[in-house]
Design a protein around this motif. Structure first.
Motif, mmCIF file in Angstrom:
data_model
loop_
_atom_site.group_PDB
_atom_site.id
_atom_site.type_symbol
_atom_site.label_atom_id
_atom_site.label_comp_id
_atom_site.label_asym_id
_atom_site.label_seq_id
_atom_site.Cartn_x
_atom_site.Cartn_y
_atom_site.Cartn_z
ATOM 1 N N VAL A 14 -8.406 7.879 -6.044
ATOM 2 C CA VAL A 14 -7.498 7.571 -4.694
ATOM 3 C C VAL A 14 -8.217 8.182 -3.349
ATOM 4 N N ARG A 15 -8.191 7.616 -2.226
ATOM 5 C CA ARG A 15 -8.672 8.080 -1.056
ATOM 6 C C ARG A 15 -7.707 9.495 -0.809
ATOM 7 N N SER A 16 -8.501 10.285 -0.110
ATOM 8 C CA SER A 16 -7.701 11.358 0.276
ATOM 9 C C SER A 16 -8.050 11.724 1.860
ATOM 10 N N ILE A 17 -6.994 12.576 2.410
ATOM 11 C CA ILE A 17 -6.833 13.082 3.583
ATOM 12 C C ILE A 17 -6.505 14.592 3.416
ATOM 13 N N ALA A 18 -7.516 15.458 3.765
ATOM 14 C CA ALA A 18 -7.111 16.998 4.025
ATOM 15 C C ALA A 18 -6.583 17.248 5.144
ATOM 16 N N VAL A 19 -5.446 18.124 5.187
ATOM 17 C CA VAL A 19 -4.992 18.686 6.488
ATOM 18 C C VAL A 19 -5.393 20.210 6.654
ATOM 19 N N THR A 20 -5.534 20.602 7.667
ATOM 20 C CA THR A 20 -6.062 22.010 7.947
ATOM 21 C C THR A 20 -5.010 22.845 8.395
ATOM 22 N N TRP A 29 0.757 -1.270 0.063
ATOM 23 C CA TRP A 29 0.028 0.018 -0.037
ATOM 24 C C TRP A 29 0.804 1.193 0.093
ATOM 25 N N GLY A 30 0.394 2.350 -0.262
ATOM 26 C CA GLY A 30 1.234 3.629 -0.434
ATOM 27 C C GLY A 30 0.385 4.929 0.211
ATOM 28 N N VAL A 31 1.116 5.862 0.556
ATOM 29 C CA VAL A 31 0.751 7.088 0.840
ATOM 30 C C VAL A 31 1.610 8.293 0.047
ATOM 31 N N ILE A 32 0.966 8.875 -0.533
ATOM 32 C CA ILE A 32 1.462 10.198 -1.190
ATOM 33 C C ILE A 32 1.279 11.508 -0.697
ATOM 34 N N ASN A 57 -6.755 1.803 -5.459
ATOM 35 C CA ASN A 57 -7.373 1.102 -4.165
ATOM 36 C C ASN A 57 -6.296 1.358 -3.090
ATOM 37 N N ASP A 58 -5.173 1.229 -3.280
ATOM 38 C CA ASP A 58 -3.927 0.964 -2.381
ATOM 39 C C ASP A 58 -3.281 2.089 -1.954
ATOM 40 N N PHE A 59 -3.961 3.497 -2.551
ATOM 41 C CA PHE A 59 -3.167 4.552 -2.244
ATOM 42 C C PHE A 59 -3.994 5.732 -1.298
ATOM 43 N N ILE A 60 -3.346 6.491 -0.439
ATOM 44 C CA ILE A 60 -4.089 7.532 0.093
ATOM 45 C C ILE A 60 -3.298 8.801 -0.188
ATOM 46 N N PHE A 61 -3.884 9.908 -0.483
ATOM 47 C CA PHE A 61 -3.073 11.080 -0.919
ATOM 48 C C PHE A 61 -3.482 12.182 0.050
ATOM 49 N N ILE A 62 -2.586 12.729 0.751
ATOM 50 C CA ILE A 62 -2.519 13.562 1.846
ATOM 51 C C ILE A 62 -2.194 15.106 1.331
ATOM 52 N N GLY A 63 -3.021 16.011 1.275
ATOM 53 C CA GLY A 63 -2.869 17.493 0.727
ATOM 54 C C GLY A 63 -3.541 18.278 1.863
ATOM 55 N N ASP A 64 -3.203 19.742 1.370
ATOM 56 C CA ASP A 64 -3.833 20.704 2.082
ATOM 57 C C ASP A 64 -4.341 21.749 1.193
ATOM 58 N N SER A 65 -4.757 21.527 -0.132
ATOM 59 C CA SER A 65 -5.331 22.286 -0.951
ATOM 60 C C SER A 65 -6.415 21.702 -1.948
ATOM 61 N N VAL A 66 -7.319 22.417 -2.307
ATOM 62 C CA VAL A 66 -8.690 21.881 -3.306
ATOM 63 C C VAL A 66 -7.999 21.326 -4.229
ATOM 64 N N SER A 67 -6.756 21.576 -4.757
ATOM 65 C CA SER A 67 -6.347 20.823 -6.203
ATOM 66 C C SER A 67 -5.804 19.719 -5.905
ATOM 67 N N ASP A 68 -5.100 19.483 -4.589
ATOM 68 C CA ASP A 68 -4.691 18.113 -4.037
ATOM 69 C C ASP A 68 -6.007 17.187 -3.750
ATOM 70 N N ILE A 69 -7.063 17.566 -3.260
ATOM 71 C CA ILE A 69 -8.220 16.550 -3.205
ATOM 72 C C ILE A 69 -8.861 16.375 -4.470
ATOM 73 N N GLN A 70 -8.857 17.291 -5.414
ATOM 74 C CA GLN A 70 -9.447 17.111 -6.710
ATOM 75 C C GLN A 70 -8.705 16.249 -7.374
ATOM 76 N N CYS A 71 -7.104 16.244 -7.105
ATOM 77 C CA CYS A 71 -6.390 15.285 -7.801
ATOM 78 C C CYS A 71 -6.424 14.033 -7.309
ATOM 79 N N ALA A 72 -6.562 13.819 -6.242
ATOM 80 C CA ALA A 72 -6.954 12.320 -5.718
ATOM 81 C C ALA A 72 -8.190 11.800 -6.166
ATOM 82 N N LYS A 73 -9.304 12.600 -6.237
ATOM 83 C CA LYS A 73 -10.634 12.387 -6.706
ATOM 84 C C LYS A 73 -10.394 11.818 -8.215
ATOM 85 N N ALA A 74 -9.731 12.695 -9.163
ATOM 86 C CA ALA A 74 -9.506 12.511 -10.360
ATOM 87 C C ALA A 74 -8.665 11.090 -10.768
#
Length: 222
Positions: free
Chosen positions: A176-182, A6-9, A156-173
């Motif tokens: 990939v599952r996403s985690i947003a940090v505040t 599995w992986g985290v980006i 399905n094996d990845f999670i993307f962690i970002g702080d911006s709208v473009s990060d979450i949109q990238c994960a959706k595209a």
């Protein structure tokens, strides 16, 4: 070739490192060169975080010639960038769990490597993907797709962690599952509107989410 289960980006700025002050100084320096009397639109610039600098300039209708000046000042001030408390501990946790660790940043490769090496973080990443290594920067999924190809893992094996709208949109595209940090540069309401898989307010919360995922992965293996 790297074989992991599995992986985290991670995004870099606003997630692992606090570079806001350096960005603001560098952006102001570059902007003032072309527009000495205009108000510096740094707040607008922040709303584009996650994308490559050249893409941001295009979307803001600013001269691409600002880029060399921005890089010059950013490189000069790189030592002022801080690593967020808890970042190294979290990377250690993932490395010990035999997790593929990737980076997908809007920075260029040279500055990214400079920062990671100076902060002792380069040893953690299986692969670094920067905006000048892809044809399409975030929110396009290409940055994540490069990691899939490098690791032979699926979405399905990845999670993307970002702080911006473009990060979450990238994960959706990339599906990939996403985690947003505040704690980064993204506005909380804007992040909520993107419906990330999780939202976390500090590295303690992030570690709790990741530790749960590690337990699930270990139980699936056994």
């Amino acid at each position: 070739m790297i074989y992991k289960k599995w992986g985290v980006i991670f995004d870099l700025d606003g997630v692992l490192i606090d570079s806001t002050n350096v960005m603001e100084i560098a952006f102001t320096y570059a902007f003032r060169h072309f527009f000495p009397t205009k108000m510096v639109p740094f707040e607008e610039y922040k709303t584009h975080m996650g994308k490559g600098f050249q893409k941001i300039m295009s979307e803001m209708n600013l001269p691409i010639e600002m880029h060399p000046l921005f890089k010059e000042k950013s490189t000069e001030l790189a030592s002022n960038i801080k690593v967020f408390e808890g970042a190294i501990e979290t990377l250690n946790l993932l490395q010990e769990a035999n997790c593929y660790i990737g980076l997908a940043t809007g920075k260029d490769y040279a500055r990214t490597v400079q920062i990671l090496e100076e902060k002792g973080m380069d040893k953690f990443f299986d692969k670094i993907v920067t905006s000048d290594m892809v044809e399409n920067s975030k929110p396009h999924p290409e940055s994540i797709e490069v990691h899939m190809e490098n690791s032979r893992l699926t979405a399905n094996d990845f999670i993307f962690i970002g702080d911006s709208v473009s990060d979450i949109q990238c994960a959706k595209a990339a599906s990939v599952r996403s985690i947003a940090v505040t704690w980064g540069m993204g506005q909380i309401d804007d992040l909520k509107n993107e419906n990330p898989g999780h939202m976390v307010n500090d590295f303690l919360e992030l570690k709790e989410v990741l530790e749960l995922i590690i337990q699930i992965n270990h139980s699936n293996v056994s």
